[in-house]
Design a protein around this motif. Structure first.
Motif, PDB file in Angstrom:
ATOM      1  N   LYS A 154       0.813  -1.223   0.000  1.00  0.00           N
ATOM      2  CA  LYS A 154       0.000   0.000   0.000  1.00  0.00           C
ATOM      3  C   LYS A 154       0.848   1.276   0.000  1.00  0.00           C
ATOM      4  CE  LYS A 154      -3.559  -2.473   2.601  1.00  0.00           C
ATOM      5  NZ  LYS A 154      -4.179  -2.661   3.923  1.00  0.00           N
ATOM      6  N   LEU A 155       2.162   1.145   0.067  1.00  0.00           N
ATOM      7  CA  LEU A 155       3.030   2.323   0.122  1.00  0.00           C
ATOM      8  C   LEU A 155       3.223   2.915  -1.275  1.00  0.00           C
ATOM      9  CD1 LEU A 155       5.720   1.015   2.641  1.00  0.00           C
ATOM     10  CD2 LEU A 155       3.705   2.410   3.125  1.00  0.00           C
ATOM     11  N   ASP A 156       3.240   4.242  -1.344  1.00  0.00           N
ATOM     12  CA  ASP A 156       3.306   4.922  -2.637  1.00  0.00           C
ATOM     13  C   ASP A 156       4.710   4.951  -3.244  1.00  0.00           C
ATOM     14  OD1 ASP A 156       0.580   5.515  -2.640  1.00  0.00           O
ATOM     15  OD2 ASP A 156       0.892   7.374  -1.497  1.00  0.00           O
ATOM     16  N   ASN A 157       5.739   5.010  -2.407  1.00  0.00           N
ATOM     17  CA  ASN A 157       7.094   5.194  -2.923  1.00  0.00           C
ATOM     18  C   ASN A 157       8.002   3.992  -2.693  1.00  0.00           C
ATOM     19  OD1 ASN A 157       5.950   8.056  -2.427  1.00  0.00           O
ATOM     20  ND2 ASN A 157       7.704   8.390  -3.765  1.00  0.00           N
ATOM     21  N   VAL A 158       7.414   2.895  -2.270  1.00  0.00           N
ATOM     22  CA  VAL A 158       8.130   1.623  -2.153  1.00  0.00           C
ATOM     23  C   VAL A 158       7.432   0.615  -3.054  1.00  0.00           C
ATOM     24  CG1 VAL A 158       8.748  -0.298  -0.649  1.00  0.00           C
ATOM     25  CG2 VAL A 158       8.968   2.043   0.183  1.00  0.00           C
ATOM     26  N   ALA A 159       8.175   0.058  -3.982  1.00  0.00           N
ATOM     27  CA  ALA A 159       7.615  -0.932  -4.901  1.00  0.00           C
ATOM     28  C   ALA A 159       8.055  -2.321  -4.450  1.00  0.00           C
ATOM     29  CB  ALA A 159       8.092  -0.663  -6.326  1.00  0.00           C
ATOM     30  N   LEU A 160       7.152  -3.032  -3.791  1.00  0.00           N
ATOM     31  CA  LEU A 160       7.454  -4.393  -3.364  1.00  0.00           C
ATOM     32  C   LEU A 160       7.658  -5.261  -4.597  1.00  0.00           C
ATOM     33  CD1 LEU A 160       7.684  -6.522  -1.121  1.00  0.00           C
ATOM     34  CD2 LEU A 160       5.196  -6.787  -1.252  1.00  0.00           C
ATOM     35  N   ARG A 161       8.767  -6.013  -4.599  1.00  0.00           N
ATOM     36  CA  ARG A 161       9.094  -6.824  -5.777  1.00  0.00           C
ATOM     37  C   ARG A 161       9.348  -8.292  -5.459  1.00  0.00           C
ATOM     38  NH1 ARG A 161       6.838  -3.618  -8.103  1.00  0.00           N
ATOM     39  NH2 ARG A 161       7.497  -2.199  -9.749  1.00  0.00           N
ATOM     40  N   GLY A 162       9.344  -8.685  -4.175  1.00  0.00           N
ATOM     41  CA  GLY A 162       9.550 -10.097  -3.883  1.00  0.00           C
ATOM     42  C   GLY A 162      10.197 -10.336  -2.542  1.00  0.00           C
ATOM     43  N   LEU A 163      10.942 -11.432  -2.457  1.00  0.00           N
ATOM     44  CA  LEU A 163      11.498 -11.907  -1.196  1.00  0.00           C
ATOM     45  C   LEU A 163      12.987 -12.201  -1.336  1.00  0.00           C
ATOM     46  CD1 LEU A 163       8.710 -14.543  -0.410  1.00  0.00           C
ATOM     47  CD2 LEU A 163       8.767 -12.146   0.339  1.00  0.00           C
ATOM     48  N   MET A 164      13.675 -12.170  -0.202  1.00  0.00           N
ATOM     49  CA  MET A 164      15.100 -12.499  -0.153  1.00  0.00           C
ATOM     50  C   MET A 164      15.366 -13.371   1.061  1.00  0.00           C
ATOM     51  SD  MET A 164      18.177 -11.719   1.610  1.00  0.00           S
ATOM     52  CE  MET A 164      18.820 -10.092   1.958  1.00  0.00           C
ATOM     53  N   THR A 165      16.330 -14.281   0.946  1.00  0.00           N
ATOM     54  CA  THR A 165      16.759 -15.039   2.120  1.00  0.00           C
ATOM     55  C   THR A 165      18.238 -15.375   2.036  1.00  0.00           C
ATOM     56  OG1 THR A 165      16.135 -16.831   3.621  1.00  0.00           O
ATOM     57  CG2 THR A 165      16.370 -17.429   1.310  1.00  0.00           C
ATOM     58  N   MET A 166      18.812 -15.578   3.215  1.00  0.00           N
ATOM     59  CA  MET A 166      20.161 -16.113   3.351  1.00  0.00           C
ATOM     60  C   MET A 166      20.041 -17.314   4.294  1.00  0.00           C
ATOM     61  SD  MET A 166      23.658 -14.268   4.647  1.00  0.00           S
ATOM     62  CE  MET A 166      23.583 -13.085   3.313  1.00  0.00           C
ATOM     63  N   PRO A 167      20.071 -18.531   3.742  1.00  0.00           N
ATOM     64  CA  PRO A 167      19.816 -19.711   4.572  1.00  0.00           C
ATOM     65  C   PRO A 167      20.977 -20.026   5.500  1.00  0.00           C
ATOM     66  CG  PRO A 167      20.469 -20.388   2.383  1.00  0.00           C
ATOM     67  CD  PRO A 167      20.351 -18.889   2.341  1.00  0.00           C
ATOM     68  N   PRO A 168      20.775 -20.919   6.448  1.00  0.00           N
ATOM     69  CA  PRO A 168      21.901 -21.382   7.264  1.00  0.00           C
ATOM     70  C   PRO A 168      22.984 -21.970   6.366  1.00  0.00           C
ATOM     71  CG  PRO A 168      19.811 -22.182   8.134  1.00  0.00           C
ATOM     72  CD  PRO A 168      19.502 -21.577   6.809  1.00  0.00           C
ATOM     73  N   TRP A 169      24.235 -21.848   6.818  1.00  0.00           N
ATOM     74  CA  TRP A 169      25.346 -22.362   6.008  1.00  0.00           C
ATOM     75  C   TRP A 169      25.603 -23.826   6.336  1.00  0.00           C
ATOM     76  CZ3 TRP A 169      30.114 -24.656   6.619  1.00  0.00           C
ATOM     77  CH2 TRP A 169      30.908 -24.718   5.470  1.00  0.00           C
ATOM     78  N   PHE A 170      25.781 -24.595   5.285  1.00  0.00           N
ATOM     79  CA  PHE A 170      26.177 -25.999   5.402  1.00  0.00           C
ATOM     80  C   PHE A 170      27.312 -26.255   4.424  1.00  0.00           C
ATOM     81  CE2 PHE A 170      21.634 -25.928   6.464  1.00  0.00           C
ATOM     82  CZ  PHE A 170      21.620 -26.645   7.659  1.00  0.00           C
ATOM     83  N   GLU A 171      28.194 -27.151   4.780  1.00  0.00           N
ATOM     84  CA  GLU A 171      29.262 -27.519   3.854  1.00  0.00           C
ATOM     85  C   GLU A 171      28.689 -28.168   2.605  1.00  0.00           C
ATOM     86  OE1 GLU A 171      33.445 -29.869   4.264  1.00  0.00           O
ATOM     87  OE2 GLU A 171      32.768 -28.669   5.971  1.00  0.00           O
ATOM     88  N   ASP A 172      27.616 -28.928   2.766  1.00  0.00           N
ATOM     89  CA  ASP A 172      26.934 -29.553   1.641  1.00  0.00           C
ATOM     90  C   ASP A 172      25.821 -28.621   1.166  1.00  0.00           C
ATOM     91  OD1 ASP A 172      25.556 -31.064  -0.179  1.00  0.00           O
ATOM     92  OD2 ASP A 172      24.925 -32.619   1.240  1.00  0.00           O
ATOM     93  N   PRO A 173      25.972 -28.004  -0.013  1.00  0.00           N
ATOM     94  CA  PRO A 173      24.963 -27.046  -0.482  1.00  0.00           C
ATOM     95  C   PRO A 173      23.569 -27.634  -0.611  1.00  0.00           C
ATOM     96  CG  PRO A 173      26.954 -26.946  -1.843  1.00  0.00           C
ATOM     97  CD  PRO A 173      27.093 -28.139  -0.952  1.00  0.00           C
ATOM     98  N   GLU A 174      23.475 -28.934  -0.831  1.00  0.00           N
ATOM     99  CA  GLU A 174      22.170 -29.564  -0.988  1.00  0.00           C
ATOM    100  C   GLU A 174      21.307 -29.364   0.259  1.00  0.00           C
ATOM    101  OE1 GLU A 174      19.037 -31.364  -2.666  1.00  0.00           O
ATOM    102  OE2 GLU A 174      20.910 -30.943  -3.737  1.00  0.00           O
TER     103      GLU A 174
END
Length: 236
Positions: A154-174
């Motif tokens: 509903k904000l006039d000067n902020v254009a929501l475009r999606g989501l971002m995340t930084m997951p926990p780190w694991f040695e195995d990317p899977e």
């Protein structure tokens, strides 16, 4: 130096194309963002000359001199703020960044909106989601995303475009896959709840060691630092 950076960018671009093809996705729907944390201007310029069009910074105070240097050299590019943003620095972020990936509260969203109104600008923004529930990381909990998205839409000067995340780190990317999948499912849930698709275009997720898995799970922006510029020097 230029050749080394160009080779890395070409390799990542090739990997993106191949992975997109395997997933039945269009390669042009996946954007490569070069993360310039601790990277000196000469190496950033080499990346721009090699075809990078979007740069991401974690800290306002580190970004400003780099931005000024590139402006002086006539190097036009798009800057994204990808690190935690304090409300007191929202004015600087609005002035210098096209997109802010790390909106993690309504208070911050309102401050960005207020500052953007004063600058007569429209600032793109992503909601940062703490998909791993880690107390040491920023971002809203998954069950808080809908309320924040509805308010931001509903904000006039902020254009929501999606989501971002930084997951926990694991040695195995899977092992990071469930967190990327969580973000994709959140995006789908928001659209089902009535958030327009135009406000849920982007999923910013995946870095140097796990971006191929992030692409499989729907990433549209991958944030690559070491994979382009090499290992970062230690601070201090």
């Amino acid at each position: 130096m230029t050749g080394e950076i160009k080779s890395q960018i070409d390799l990542i671009a090739h990997n993106i194309r191949e992975k997109a093809r395997q997933c039945g996705r269009a390669p042009e729907d996946i954007k490569l963002l070069a993360v310039t944390k601790t990277v000196p201007p000469e190496r950033i310029i080499a990346a721009l000359d090699a075809g990078i069009g979007t740069l991401g910074e974690n800290y306002i105070q580190e970004a400003l001199p780099k931005i000024a240097t590139l402006v002086e050299l006539g190097k036009s590019t798009e800057w994204h703020m990808i690190g935690h943003l304090q409300t007191r620095k929202a004015a600087l972020a609005v002035r210098h960044f096209t997109m802010i990936h790390s909106v993690d509260s309504l208070e911050l969203a309102l401050e960005i909106n207020k500052r953007a109104q004063k600058e007569n600008r429209l600032v793109k923004a992503l909601i940062e989601v703490n998909t791993g529930g880690e107390p040491t990381k920023d971002g809203v909990a998954p069950d808080e995303v809908l309320a924040l998205a509805l308010a931001m839409s509903k904000l006039d000067n902020v254009a929501l475009r999606g989501l971002m995340t930084m997951p926990p780190w694991f040695e195995d990317p899977e092992k990071m896959r469930p967190y990327f999948r969580c973000l994709r499912e959140l995006k789908q849930g928001l659209q089902a709840a009535g958030i327009p698709p135009a406000q849920m275009q982007e999923l910013s997720m995946g870095m140097s060691g796990d971006y191929l898995i992030a692409i499989e799970e729907g990433a549209t922006i991958i944030r690559i630092g070491q994979g382009i510029f090499g290992k970062r020097p230690k601070r201090g």
